[in-house]
Design a protein around this motif. Structure first.
Motif, PDB file in Angstrom:
ATOM      1  N   ILE A   2       0.858  -1.183   0.000  1.00 39.48           N
ATOM      2  CA  ILE A   2       0.000   0.000   0.000  1.00 39.48           C
ATOM      3  C   ILE A   2       0.897   1.236   0.000  1.00 39.48           C
ATOM      4  N   THR A   4       1.663   5.156   0.268  1.00 41.02           N
ATOM      5  CA  THR A   4       1.082   6.287   0.994  1.00 41.02           C
ATOM      6  C   THR A   4       1.511   7.636   0.448  1.00 41.02           C
ATOM      7  N   GLN A   5       2.659   7.711  -0.244  1.00 45.53           N
ATOM      8  CA  GLN A   5       3.095   8.974  -0.841  1.00 45.53           C
ATOM      9  C   GLN A   5       4.035   8.688  -1.997  1.00 45.53           C
ATOM     10  N   THR A  17       5.624   3.308   1.601  1.00 48.78           N
ATOM     11  CA  THR A  17       4.492   2.420   1.800  1.00 48.78           C
ATOM     12  C   THR A  17       3.947   2.530   3.214  1.00 48.78           C
ATOM     13  N   LEU A  18       2.793   1.931   3.412  1.00 49.36           N
ATOM     14  CA  LEU A  18       2.166   1.933   4.728  1.00 49.36           C
ATOM     15  C   LEU A  18       3.044   1.255   5.764  1.00 49.36           C
ATOM     16  N   THR A  44       7.771   8.121   6.466  1.00 50.95           N
ATOM     17  CA  THR A  44       6.425   8.694   6.399  1.00 50.95           C
ATOM     18  C   THR A  44       6.262   9.701   5.270  1.00 50.95           C
TER      19      THR A  44
END
Length: 297
Positions: A2, A4-5, A17-18, A44
């Motif tokens: 997954i 995330t950015q 990723t997550l 993050t």
């Protein structure tokens, strides 16, 4: 996996990723590879320049390092100090290395231009390092080709705290704590002033800059675009005269030389919440999550 950015640079893409891992897609590889050297960090946020990368991290639960955000830089330096270290090793890959800030600095956002890097902390200060030409690191270092160590960026006593920072090829964009927009770099330079200040009736919430154009998303859902109108990158046809929004272009305490017809209000079928600029195109997100693109493909 997954994601995330995602951040895109001149020749590569970096994403996190997550699970807190960072991956790079480059022209040398046919598939994404995980960045080695950040195993004890939870990534993050990421940013990507020409050949250098930034990561905003938190230590993992089982890590022995201090539990506060850190910024790491890695990649190949082009000799401008964009990796945030005093060494000026050029054209040699450098593994992830933590950027040193004063002990009380807590990083919360990162951004990377082609040859410069920006870090915003939790009190709104922005730290810059890398190439300082054309005021991309602020007006105090505009003649410095190499600025390898992070220093605070300020445009004046009342313009040194920011809610957002972004970077493009050779420019930087900022949103102050009062919702004003500040842009620095060649496309924002004008006689007597090396940067641009714009304060609209509605506060700015997001901004982006490409090579020769920039975009500003306002809280009332409007999109403001500025720079060259070629290729419809501003969402307007070349030669047309879009409606110019009312604004204040005089920075607090000084006069501005910003010509009044270099930015426009772009009419879109919805409220804009996010804007991103590439070399010759612009992407934005309309509420409630509808992507729109303008410019050359």
């Amino acid at each position: 996996m997954i994601v995330t950015q995602v951040a895109c640079g001149a020749f590569s893409t970096v994403f996190c990723t997550l699970s807190g891992k960072a991956y790079v897609c480059s022209e040398e590889e046919n598939y994404p590879y995980m960045v080695a050297g950040l195993e004890d960090q939870h990534v993050t946020g990421v940013a990507c320049g020409c050949s250098h990368y930034l990561a905003l991290t938190q230590p993992r639960a089982n890590s022995s390092t201090a539990s506060r955000p850190r910024v790491y830089a890695w990649g190949v330096s082009c000799g401008y100090g964009e990796l945030g270290t005093p060494e000026r090793t050029r054209d040699i890959y450098q593994p992830p290395r933590r950027i040193e800030f004063p002990e009380d600095v807590v990083p919360v956002q990162i951004a990377a231009g082609t040859y410069h890097s920006l870090v915003r902390d939790n009190v709104g200060s922005v730290w810059g390092f890398g190439c300082g030409l054309d005021a991309r690191l602020g007006p105090s270092r505009t003649s410095l080709l190499c600025c390898p160590l992070p220093e605070k960026i300020s445009f004046g006593p009342s313009l040194d705290r920011f809610n957002f920072v972004g970077a493009g090829r050779n420019a930087s964009v900022f949103i102050t704590t009062t919702g004003a927009f500040v842009g620095s770099g060649p496309i924002f330079n004008s006689p007597g002033l090396l940067w641009t200040y714009l304060k609209f009736p509605s506060v700015a919430i997001h901004a982006a800059v490409g090579v020769t154009h920039y975009g500003i998303a306002l809280a009332d859902g409007r999109l403001i675009m500025g720079g060259l109108t070629a290729d419809c990158r501003l969402g307007v046809q070349p030669g047309t005269r879009p409606r110019i929004p009312p604004c204040v272009s005089n920075p607090p305490g000084m006069d501005s030389h910003m010509p009044p017809d270099t930015f426009y209000h772009v009419e879109l079928p919805g409220l804009v919440s996010f804007v991103a600029c590439g070399f010759h195109h612009t992407n934005c997100v309309l509420l409630p999550c509808q992507p729109v693109t303008t410019g050359t493909s």
